[in-house]
Design a protein around this motif. Structure first.
Motif, PDB file in Angstrom:
ATOM      1  N   GLY A 251      34.834 -53.670  78.359  1.00  0.00           N
ATOM      2  CA  GLY A 251      34.690 -52.631  77.352  1.00  0.00           C
ATOM      3  C   GLY A 251      33.358 -52.700  76.631  1.00  0.00           C
ATOM      4  N   GLY A 252      32.311 -53.047  77.374  1.00  0.00           N
ATOM      5  CA  GLY A 252      30.981 -53.167  76.780  1.00  0.00           C
ATOM      6  C   GLY A 252      30.675 -54.542  76.227  1.00  0.00           C
ATOM      7  N   MET A 253      31.591 -55.480  76.412  1.00  0.00           N
ATOM      8  CA  MET A 253      31.359 -56.843  75.930  1.00  0.00           C
ATOM      9  C   MET A 253      30.129 -57.456  76.602  1.00  0.00           C
ATOM     10  SD  MET A 253      32.625 -59.159  73.885  1.00  0.00           S
ATOM     11  CE  MET A 253      33.643 -60.613  73.656  1.00  0.00           C
ATOM     12  N   GLY A 254      29.946 -57.169  77.895  1.00  0.00           N
ATOM     13  CA  GLY A 254      28.788 -57.706  78.584  1.00  0.00           C
ATOM     14  C   GLY A 254      27.491 -57.287  77.920  1.00  0.00           C
ATOM     15  N   GLY A 255      27.356 -55.987  77.649  1.00  0.00           N
ATOM     16  CA  GLY A 255      26.147 -55.494  76.998  1.00  0.00           C
ATOM     17  C   GLY A 255      25.998 -55.995  75.580  1.00  0.00           C
ATOM     18  N   GLY A 256      27.120 -56.053  74.845  1.00  0.00           N
ATOM     19  CA  GLY A 256      27.071 -56.561  73.481  1.00  0.00           C
ATOM     20  C   GLY A 256      26.600 -58.001  73.419  1.00  0.00           C
ATOM     21  N   CYS A 257      27.050 -58.813  74.359  1.00  0.00           N
ATOM     22  CA  CYS A 257      26.637 -60.222  74.371  1.00  0.00           C
ATOM     23  C   CYS A 257      25.156 -60.362  74.711  1.00  0.00           C
ATOM     24  CB  CYS A 257      27.483 -61.009  75.362  1.00  0.00           C
ATOM     25  SG  CYS A 257      29.189 -61.314  74.800  1.00  0.00           S
ATOM     26  N   VAL A 258      24.666 -59.511  75.619  1.00  0.00           N
ATOM     27  CA  VAL A 258      23.240 -59.534  75.934  1.00  0.00           C
ATOM     28  C   VAL A 258      22.433 -59.143  74.703  1.00  0.00           C
ATOM     29  CG1 VAL A 258      21.413 -58.419  77.280  1.00  0.00           C
ATOM     30  CG2 VAL A 258      23.534 -59.128  78.402  1.00  0.00           C
ATOM     31  N   ALA A 259      22.889 -58.092  74.007  1.00  0.00           N
ATOM     32  CA  ALA A 259      22.145 -57.577  72.861  1.00  0.00           C
ATOM     33  C   ALA A 259      22.175 -58.513  71.663  1.00  0.00           C
ATOM     34  CB  ALA A 259      22.702 -56.215  72.461  1.00  0.00           C
TER      35      ALA A 259
END
Length: 386
Positions: A251-259
Motif C-alpha cells: 500500500g505504498g509502504m515501499g515508497g514511503g520507506c524509501v522517502a
C-alpha cells in the motif's frame, strides 16, 4: 557428499526449519554419511521472521501495538542473534488478516503499528532492519508508520491530519523535527517481490486496493492521494518515488520507506540470501533441496525455489524441489528456471484438510526425500561439483 536444504515454509502447515528437519531425517535414513546443511529460508513474506530468527539463533519479541484500525493487539518481530538486526513482517501489526474485510476500511487503515515495532526495536539497540511488506491492509504510504516514529503530517492550517489513506491529499507539510533521532543511524531494507509503482494504473491503490475492500470511487481518491504525496515528497526531499519499482508494495509502504527512511527495495529472496551469505553456504555442495507449499507460475516471480536455483546455477549444482502441490502446466517453465526436478510429497489423493496436518506433511516430506536419496544412490548419482 554435501547437501544443502533451503525450503520455504508450507504456509499454514510447517515452518521452514521444521521442513528442513524432516528433509534431514530422510537424507540420513538413506545416506547416513552425507554432510547436511540446513538453511531456514523465506522470500520476505510470511515466515521470514521465523526463518531468520532460526538461522541466526535469534529471538522473537512480542509487544502491545495497534492494528490497522488503531485497536490494541499484541504483535511480534524477530531479532537476530547478534541483536543488531530486526526482522519485521508488516502484516504482524498492519495485516489484512487482523481486521474484518469491510468496505471502506482501506480509507482508514494505518501502518502505525508497524512503526511501533520499529520504535521498540530501536530502543533495544537494533540499527539494521529487514521489513517484509506483504499482506497489508493499508494504503497510507507508510505515513502511519512515520507518525509512530515522531513525524507529523499537517494540513494547510498546521493541524495534524487523521491517520489513513483518506488523508493523503490533505497533507501539505512533513515535519520531521520530532522524529526519533536514532533513525539517522539506521539502515532499512524492504523485502518484496512486488514491482508496482507508487501510483497510477499499476500502482498501489489501483492494483491492490480492491482486494482490501476499496470500491471504485475510494480507489480513485487513494490514487490521487498517492500522487499528491509523491509530489510533496519530491518537493521536500528531492526524491522521486512515483514510478520506482516496488514503491507500491504494501500500500505504498515501499515508497514511503524509501522517502522517509532512505530504505532500499530488494527482491525478498535475494535480500535474505545475501544476509545469510548463501553463496558461501553452498560452496562445495553436490545437491540443493528446496521447495514451497505450492509451486506454480507464481513461483517464477521472486519465490524461494527459483531464487535458490539461480544461486546454484553459477556453481552448476543440481536443485531438487519438494512441494505440497504443483501446477503441472508450469513444469517446463520451472525447469527452465533452473530446477532439476520437482517432487510432490503426497502419495495419493487427499483432502486439503488432511494434507495440511503438520504430522502428516512431515512424514510425507521425510518419505519423499528418502525415495529421492534411494534413487540417487541406486543410479550412482555423480555427486561431483563441476
Amino acid at each position: 557428499m554435501k547437501i544443502v536444504i533451503a525450503v520455504d515454509s508450507f504456509k499454514g502447515c510447517l515452518s521452514s526449519s521444521s521442513i528442513a528437519k524432516a528433509v534431514e531425517e530422510g537424507i540420513f535414513n538413506t545416506l547416513p554419511e552425507c554432510e547436511v546443511i540446513k538453511v531456514p529460508i523465506a522470500d520476505g513474506g510470511e515466515g521470514t521472521v521465523e526463518a531468520l530468527v532460526d538461522a541466526t539463533q535469534g529471538k522473537k519479541i512480542t509487544l502491545p501495538v495497534h492494528n490497522p484500525l488503531m485497536q490494541p493487539i499484541h504483535a511480534g518481530y524477530g531479532m537476530t542473534g547478534d541483536g543488531r538486526t530486526a526482522i519485521i513482517e508488516m502484516s504482524a501489526a498492519s495485516g489484512l488478516n487482523l481486521i474484518p474485510l469491510k468496505p471502506g476500511n482501506i480509507m482508514n487503515t494505518t501502518t502505525y503499528g508497524t512503526g511501533e515495532m520499529i520504535a521498540d526495536a530501536i530502543k533495544r539497540g537494533c540499527r539494521n532492519f529487514i521489513i517484509g511488506v506483504g499482506g497489508s491492509a493499508t494504503n497510507d504510504a507508510g505515513t502511519g508508520m512515520m507518525q509512530a516514529l515522531g513525524v507529523r503530517f499537517t494540513d494547510d492550517t498546521g493541524k495534524e491530519v487523521e491517520k489513513g489513506g483518506k488523508s493523503l491529499s490533505a497533507i501539505r507539510h512533513i515535519d520531521t523535527q520530532n522524529q526519533l533521532p536514532e533513525l539517522q543511524d539506521c539502515t532499512f531494507h524492504i523485502a518484496t517481490d512486488v514491482t508496482n509503482p507508487f501510483y497510477g494504473p499499476q500502482g498501489a491503490a489501483c492494483i491492490f486496493g480492491p482486494q482490501k475492500g476499496g470500491d471504485e470511487e475510494q480507489i480513485k481518491i487513494l490514487d490521487r492521494g498517492m500522487k499528491h504525496l509523491a509530489g510533496l515528497i519530491f518537493e521536500t526531499t528531492g526524491k522521486d518515488i512515483s514510478y520506482l519499482p516496488g514503491s507500491g508494495a504494501g500500500g505504498g509502504m515501499g515508497g514511503g520507506c524509501v522517502a522517509f527512511l532512505q530504505a532500499t527495495i530488494s527482491s525478498g529472496i535475494e535480500l535474505i540470501m545475501d544476509y545469510l551469505r548463501f553463496d558461501e553456504l553452498i560452496q562445495g555442495a553436490d545437491l540443493l533441496i528446496t521447495g514451497e507449499g505450492r509451486m506454480d507460475r507464481q513461483t517464477l516471480f521472486g519465490k524461494v525455489p527459483v531464487g535458490i536455483a539461480r544461486a546454484a546455477a553459477s556453481r552448476h549444482i543440481p536443485v531438487i524441489a519438494i512441494t505440497g502441490q504443483v501446477d503441472t502446466t508450469a513444469d517446463k517453465a520451472l525447469r527452465e528456471a533452473g530446477l532439476s526436478a520437482i517432487f510432490p510429497i503426497h502419495p495419493a489423493p487427499i483432502s486439503l484438510e488432511k494434507a495440511m496436518q503438520p504430522d502428516y506433511a512431515y512424514r510425507n516430506i521425510r518419505r519423499t526425500v528418502e525415495q529421492i536419496c534411494y534413487m540417487l544412490h541406486l543410479c550412482h548419482y555423480p555427486f561431483v561439483n563441476k
